[in-house]
Design an enzyme around this catalytic site. Structure first.
Site, mmCIF file in Angstrom:
data_model
loop_
_atom_site.group_PDB
_atom_site.id
_atom_site.type_symbol
_atom_site.label_atom_id
_atom_site.label_comp_id
_atom_site.label_asym_id
_atom_site.label_seq_id
_atom_site.Cartn_x
_atom_site.Cartn_y
_atom_site.Cartn_z
ATOM 1 N N LYS A 2 0.841 -1.198 0.000
ATOM 2 C CA LYS A 2 0.000 0.000 0.000
ATOM 3 C C LYS A 2 0.874 1.244 0.000
ATOM 4 O O LYS A 2 1.944 1.276 0.626
ATOM 5 C CB LYS A 2 -0.916 0.030 1.225
ATOM 6 C CG LYS A 2 -1.963 -1.066 1.243
ATOM 7 C CD LYS A 2 -2.859 -0.977 2.448
ATOM 8 C CE LYS A 2 -3.796 0.202 2.364
ATOM 9 N NZ LYS A 2 -4.746 0.209 3.492
ATOM 10 N N GLY A 9 -7.448 3.325 -3.226
ATOM 11 C CA GLY A 9 -6.911 2.131 -3.872
ATOM 12 C C GLY A 9 -5.713 2.361 -4.760
ATOM 13 O O GLY A 9 -5.172 1.398 -5.316
ATOM 14 N N LYS A 45 -0.843 -7.356 6.189
ATOM 15 C CA LYS A 45 -1.574 -8.599 5.976
ATOM 16 C C LYS A 45 -2.797 -8.354 5.098
ATOM 17 O O LYS A 45 -3.529 -7.384 5.303
ATOM 18 C CB LYS A 45 -2.004 -9.162 7.335
ATOM 19 C CG LYS A 45 -2.820 -10.448 7.280
ATOM 20 C CD LYS A 45 -3.173 -10.897 8.704
ATOM 21 C CE LYS A 45 -4.011 -12.154 8.695
ATOM 22 N NZ LYS A 45 -4.346 -12.584 10.087
ATOM 23 N N HIS A 52 -15.375 -3.449 5.723
ATOM 24 C CA HIS A 52 -14.783 -2.133 5.969
ATOM 25 C C HIS A 52 -15.683 -1.405 6.975
ATOM 26 O O HIS A 52 -16.825 -1.074 6.672
ATOM 27 C CB HIS A 52 -14.700 -1.351 4.660
ATOM 28 C CG HIS A 52 -13.975 -0.043 4.775
ATOM 29 N ND1 HIS A 52 -13.307 0.522 3.719
ATOM 30 C CD2 HIS A 52 -13.813 0.821 5.802
ATOM 31 C CE1 HIS A 52 -12.767 1.663 4.095
ATOM 32 N NE2 HIS A 52 -13.070 1.874 5.365
ATOM 33 N N ARG A 136 -10.607 14.544 8.430
ATOM 34 C CA ARG A 136 -11.482 15.446 7.705
ATOM 35 C C ARG A 136 -12.921 14.955 7.817
ATOM 36 O O ARG A 136 -13.166 13.869 8.344
ATOM 37 C CB ARG A 136 -11.076 15.498 6.224
ATOM 38 C CG ARG A 136 -11.033 14.119 5.564
ATOM 39 C CD ARG A 136 -10.630 14.176 4.102
ATOM 40 N NE ARG A 136 -10.374 12.868 3.543
ATOM 41 C CZ ARG A 136 -11.302 12.032 3.107
ATOM 42 N NH1 ARG A 136 -12.588 12.383 3.167
ATOM 43 N NH2 ARG A 136 -10.990 10.857 2.595
ATOM 44 N N VAL A 139 -17.218 11.878 2.967
ATOM 45 C CA VAL A 139 -18.413 11.867 2.115
ATOM 46 C C VAL A 139 -19.596 11.232 2.839
ATOM 47 O O VAL A 139 -20.732 11.703 2.749
ATOM 48 C CB VAL A 139 -18.123 11.104 0.801
ATOM 49 C CG1 VAL A 139 -19.401 10.852 0.022
ATOM 50 C CG2 VAL A 139 -17.119 11.877 -0.053
ATOM 51 N N ARG A 182 -24.060 6.709 -2.913
ATOM 52 C CA ARG A 182 -23.308 7.709 -3.687
ATOM 53 C C ARG A 182 -23.793 7.637 -5.134
ATOM 54 O O ARG A 182 -23.557 6.640 -5.824
ATOM 55 C CB ARG A 182 -21.815 7.427 -3.628
ATOM 56 C CG ARG A 182 -21.204 7.502 -2.241
ATOM 57 C CD ARG A 182 -19.698 7.476 -2.346
ATOM 58 N NE ARG A 182 -19.059 7.417 -1.042
ATOM 59 C CZ ARG A 182 -17.779 7.703 -0.819
ATOM 60 N NH1 ARG A 182 -17.005 8.053 -1.846
ATOM 61 N NH2 ARG A 182 -17.271 7.620 0.391
#
Length: 290
Positions: A2, A9, A45, A52, A136, A139, A182
């Protein structure tokens, strides 16, 4: 792998053996450098079927921090969230409370002031792994506002001006369930191809428990060079089952044209058995659309 400065992503690679790890390290770093100006990457990992879950927190300049409970953002595509909801379905509430308390302790220990979201992945045994802290307003913050009655934007301004958070943790109560869709200017039937252009038809839904956050009016032109999100549909009801039914009704009333949007897909997901049971994971939508 990452990107340390990443998001959405970008700069992310899944490696299942050493050869893939060696092959992808440089690629991930190069993508991260191009996207974020920082090529640093780290390794963690990989969870095969993860959920999520994120915890909304508030901190002030007087050393106070509270949590506004969690949001579930597991319905996503290519690490971009499509539907968010609160509370998270099917998670042990005592375990969730401990997770939320840990998130608030982190914000307090960091002496952070403002709105922040501590993000986690949850494995199939409901073990949680911290991802990051988003410092922050996000959304999906309206779903938290709908179940707690706390205006997160207002609180952010208040604590930025030096005021204390005006309530204690035990005063924050969860009321009902909320779902946010969304609404993106994309065509799900054509690989989520962007759909820019002038909007001639715009009929937004309404009614009890329905909130619309948008800048769009009839005649608005969706540009081709910006984020594709054109609206957020947020729905609240007493139970999750009622909230799903109300969201489906609102999506069916939502008319946008001639551009394509994600509305038909989100209506389909409201009738999906795995979403209804809350058993979906972060890769479920991609498997569904194959």
């Amino acid at each position: 792998i990452k990107a340390s400065a990443g998001g959405g992503g970008r700069g992310m690679r899944i490696c299942r053996d050493e050869a893939a790890l060696r092959a992808n390290l440089q690629q991930a770093s190069t993508e991260a450098l191009a996207a974020f100006g920082n090529g640093a990457v780290f390794i963690e990992k990989f969870l095969e079927k993860a959920r999520h879950v994120e915890v909304q927190c508030l901190g002030d300049k007087h050393g106070n921090a509270v949590y506004l409970w969690e949001r579930d953002c597991s319905m996503q595509r290519r690490h971009q969230k499509v539907i968010e909801e609160a509370p998270s379905p099917g998670v042990d509430r005592e375990k969730m409370k401990k997770l939320c308390e840990s998130a608030a302790r982190l914000i307090k220990a960091a002496n952070y002031s403002g709105a922040a979201t501590v993000e986690f992945l949850m494995d199939s045994q409901q073990n949680f792994y911290m991802l990051e802290v988003n410092t922050r307003v996000q959304v999906e913050h309206p779903v938290t506002e709908m179940i707690t009655g706390v205006d997160i934007v207002k609180m952010s301004i208040l604590v930025a001006s030096g005021e204390k958070i005006p309530f204690k943790q035990d005063e924050i109560k969860v009321r009902g369930h909320a779902i946010e869709c969304r609404i993106n200017a994309e065509d799900p039937d054509k690989g989520f191809r962007p759909s820019a252009g002038k909007i001639d038809t715009w009929h937004a839904p309404g009614g009890p428990g329905v909130r619309m956050d948008t800048h769009v009016v009839p005649g608005y032109v969706v540009p081709p060079n910006y984020d594709s999100m054109i609206a957020k549909l947020i729905v609240h009801a007493d139970t999750r089952e009622q909230c799903i039914a109300r969201t489906l009704r609102a999506l069916r009333e939502f008319k946008v044209g001639p551009i394509s949007t994600t509305i038909p897909l989100q209506a389909r997901l409201m009738e999906d058995e795995h979403f209804a049971r809350g058993t979906h994971d972060i890769h479920y939508l991609e498997r569904l659309l194959k």
